[in-house]
Design an enzyme around this catalytic site. Structure first.
Site, PDB file in Angstrom:
ATOM      1  N   ARG A  31       0.838  -1.209   0.000  1.00 44.05           N
ATOM      2  CA  ARG A  31       0.000   0.000   0.000  1.00 44.05           C
ATOM      3  C   ARG A  31       0.871   1.257   0.000  1.00 44.05           C
ATOM      4  NH1 ARG A  31      -1.883   2.035   4.360  1.00 44.05           N
ATOM      5  NH2 ARG A  31      -2.287   0.052   5.383  1.00 44.05           N
TER       6      ARG A  31
ATOM      7  N   TYR B 124     -16.099  16.051 -14.383  1.00 43.76           N
ATOM      8  CA  TYR B 124     -16.582  14.674 -14.443  1.00 43.76           C
ATOM      9  C   TYR B 124     -17.662  14.448 -13.379  1.00 43.76           C
ATOM     10  CZ  TYR B 124     -16.259   9.586 -14.517  1.00 43.76           C
ATOM     11  OH  TYR B 124     -16.536   8.251 -14.603  1.00 43.76           O
TER      12      TYR B 124
ATOM     13  N   ASP C 251      -7.395  17.823 -14.707  1.00 39.06           N
ATOM     14  CA  ASP C 251      -7.761  16.464 -15.098  1.00 39.06           C
ATOM     15  C   ASP C 251      -7.503  16.364 -16.602  1.00 39.06           C
ATOM     16  OD1 ASP C 251      -9.082  14.194 -16.030  1.00 39.06           O
ATOM     17  OD2 ASP C 251     -10.672  14.305 -14.530  1.00 39.06           O
TER      18      ASP C 251
HETATM   19  C1  LIG Z   1     -13.442   8.457 -16.326  1.00 35.29           C
HETATM   20  C2  LIG Z   1     -13.043   9.791 -15.836  1.00 35.29           C
HETATM   21  C3  LIG Z   1     -12.752  10.023 -14.484  1.00 35.29           C
HETATM   22  C4  LIG Z   1     -12.887   8.957 -13.428  1.00 35.29           C
HETATM   23  O1  LIG Z   1     -11.985   7.933 -13.613  1.00 35.29           O
HETATM   24  P1  LIG Z   1     -12.217   6.425 -13.118  1.00 35.29           P
HETATM   25  O2  LIG Z   1     -10.985   5.739 -13.571  1.00 35.29           O
HETATM   26  O3  LIG Z   1     -13.470   5.937 -13.770  1.00 35.29           O
HETATM   27  O4  LIG Z   1     -12.362   6.482 -11.630  1.00 35.29           O
HETATM   28  C5  LIG Z   1     -12.327  11.290 -14.118  1.00 35.29           C
HETATM   29  N1  LIG Z   1     -12.223  12.283 -15.022  1.00 35.29           N
HETATM   30  C6  LIG Z   1     -12.532  12.100 -16.324  1.00 35.29           C
HETATM   31  C7  LIG Z   1     -12.403  13.240 -17.271  1.00 35.29           C
HETATM   32  C8  LIG Z   1     -12.946  10.855 -16.776  1.00 35.29           C
HETATM   33  O5  LIG Z   1     -13.253  10.669 -18.070  1.00 35.29           O
END
Ligand SMILES: *Cc1c(COP(=O)(O)O)cnc(C)c1O
Length: 392
Positions: free
Chosen positions: A57, A110, A182
């Site tokens: 972890r 998201y 992101d």
């Molecule tokens: C899919 C997605 C997430 C979340 O990711 P997971 O791997 O499903 O937890 C976050 N931000 C964006 C832009 C995404 O497309």
């Protein structure tokens, strides 16, 4: 190793075959714990006085290879791997905020990030606002004394609106506020926020980085100080870590990211142009289209426009669903960035949780569809779409 070109780093960075019996493919260290040669070694590792593994972890050799690779790809100092994109988002957001703080977000985020922000507000009184981030003055006026994070997605799902990352980063610097991006939709091959002055970049590695639809994972990159701090707090203590096998699958998928992205982008450009010319299509939202309102910004901050296209068909929900149901090659599924072309209906799927009023405001109506253009021959993708459109 000296830094090589991106296409080389995605294949080699973080792995040294000759340290592992010459195995060309990296080993999967499928272990929970690590044996110490003597008590003092364990004590020294816990005290941070000696490098070495303790427990998976905290860190694991296969996962560490991936963390080193994503760091070089984003041109950052240190990478961290998580069990999902949302585990990465929550570890970063919770790590950078405390009760009373404020998060300034791009116009859309998201769906589950939206849910997390609501939870943070309800439980910990960490507030947030959404902002178009179009012009400098209004960004300045949206920053409060309590703003400790600016959180951005660009392109924004599913409207594909962009945020000028360099502009926001330069304003944020004046206030000493970190900008978190992101970068899932672009991947580091197309866009590198840290090079534009942002502090942290996050990926749902589930999407383009994996590329094969067989892993749920998350990655984050930032400065050594910040990432080491997060590794010892929200990553370690909340515990949303990545498994060694998933790290191995991601190391494998990432090797082909540049060639895959080139094909995704090429195919998407062709499909977007054909959609735009089709009489059954009302509107196409694609940053690579020269009529896209932020086409210039896309050219400035992205190497290419990516593989995602949103488009409105003539009609409403009924027509949108009939179109989807008539597709044979293209799969009806959320997620994106896979070899298979995927289509989804944001109003009833990814954005169903957003209240209708807010959805309309964001430009998500019942005729809007989002397609993640895959790696198939573009002619076959198009004939599936064209046949579907002729039926509505
Ligand atoms: C899919 C997605 C997430 C979340 O990711 P997971 O791997 O499903 O937890 C976050 N931000 C964006 C832009 C995404 O497309």
């Amino acid at each position: 190793m000296d830094t090589k070109r991106f296409e080389t780093e995605v294949i080699h960075r973080g792995y040294h075959a000759l340290q592992h019996h010459g195995s060309l493919s990296p080993p999967i260290f499928q272990t929970s714990t690590f044996v110490f040669d003597k008590a003092e070694t364990g004590a020294n590792r816990f005290a941070g006085e000696e490098d070495g593994y303790i427990y998976s972890r905290l860190s694991n050799p296969t996962v560490a290879m991936l963390e080193e690779r994503i760091a070089i790809m984003e041109n950052g100092e240190k990478g961290l791997a998580f069990g999902s994109g949302m585990a990465a988002v929550s570890a970063i957001l919770l790590g950078l905020t405390k009760t009373g703080d404020h998060v300034l977000c791009s116009e859309g985020v998201y769906g589950c990030t939206f849910g997390l922000l609501q939870l943070m507000e309800e439980k910990y009184h960490i507030t947030h606002d959404f902002h178009s981030m179009n012009d400098e003055e209004s960004i300045r006026s949206a920053i409060t004394d309590h703003t400790t994070v600016i959180y951005i997605e660009s392109p924004i799902n599913p409207t594909m609106k962009l945020v000028d990352l360099e502009m926001v980063a330069s304003i944020a610097k004046e206030y000493g506020i970190p900008v978190v991006v992101d970068n899932t939709f672009s991947s580091p091959y197309l866009q590198r926020p840290l090079e534009l002055g942002c502090e942290v970049v996050i990926h749902s590695a589930t999407k383009y980085l994996c590329g094969h639809g067989d892993v749920v994972g998350g990655l984050a990159v930032g400065s050594k100080d910040l990432m080491s701090h997060l590794a010892m707090t929200t990553q370690k203590d909340i515990g949303g870590i990545m498994s060694p096998f998933d790290a191995w699958l991601l190391l494998r998928g990432i090797k082909t990211l540049p060639v895959r992205m080139d094909r995704h982008c090429e195919n998407a450009k062709k499909i977007a142009r054909l959609l735009k010319e089709h009489p059954a299509v009302e509107k196409v939202l694609f940053p690579g289209d020269s009529d896209f309102p932020q086409f210039e910004l896309a050219n400035k901050q992205m190497k290419n426009a990516g593989g995602l296209i949103s488009f409105e068909i003539k009609g409403g929900k009924g027509e949108a669903q009939a179109f989807m149901n008539s597709l044979e090659l293209i799969k009806i599924a959320v997620s994106l960035g896979d070899a298979e072309t995927l289509i989804q209906h944001p109003a009833t799927m990814t954005h169903a949780v957003v209240p209708e009023e807010k959805r309309k405001q964001m430009g998500i109506n019942d005729r809007l569809l989002r397609i993640s253009v895959g790696l198939e021959a573009w002619e076959d993708i198009w004939s599936d779409i064209e046949r579907g459109l002729s039926r509505i």
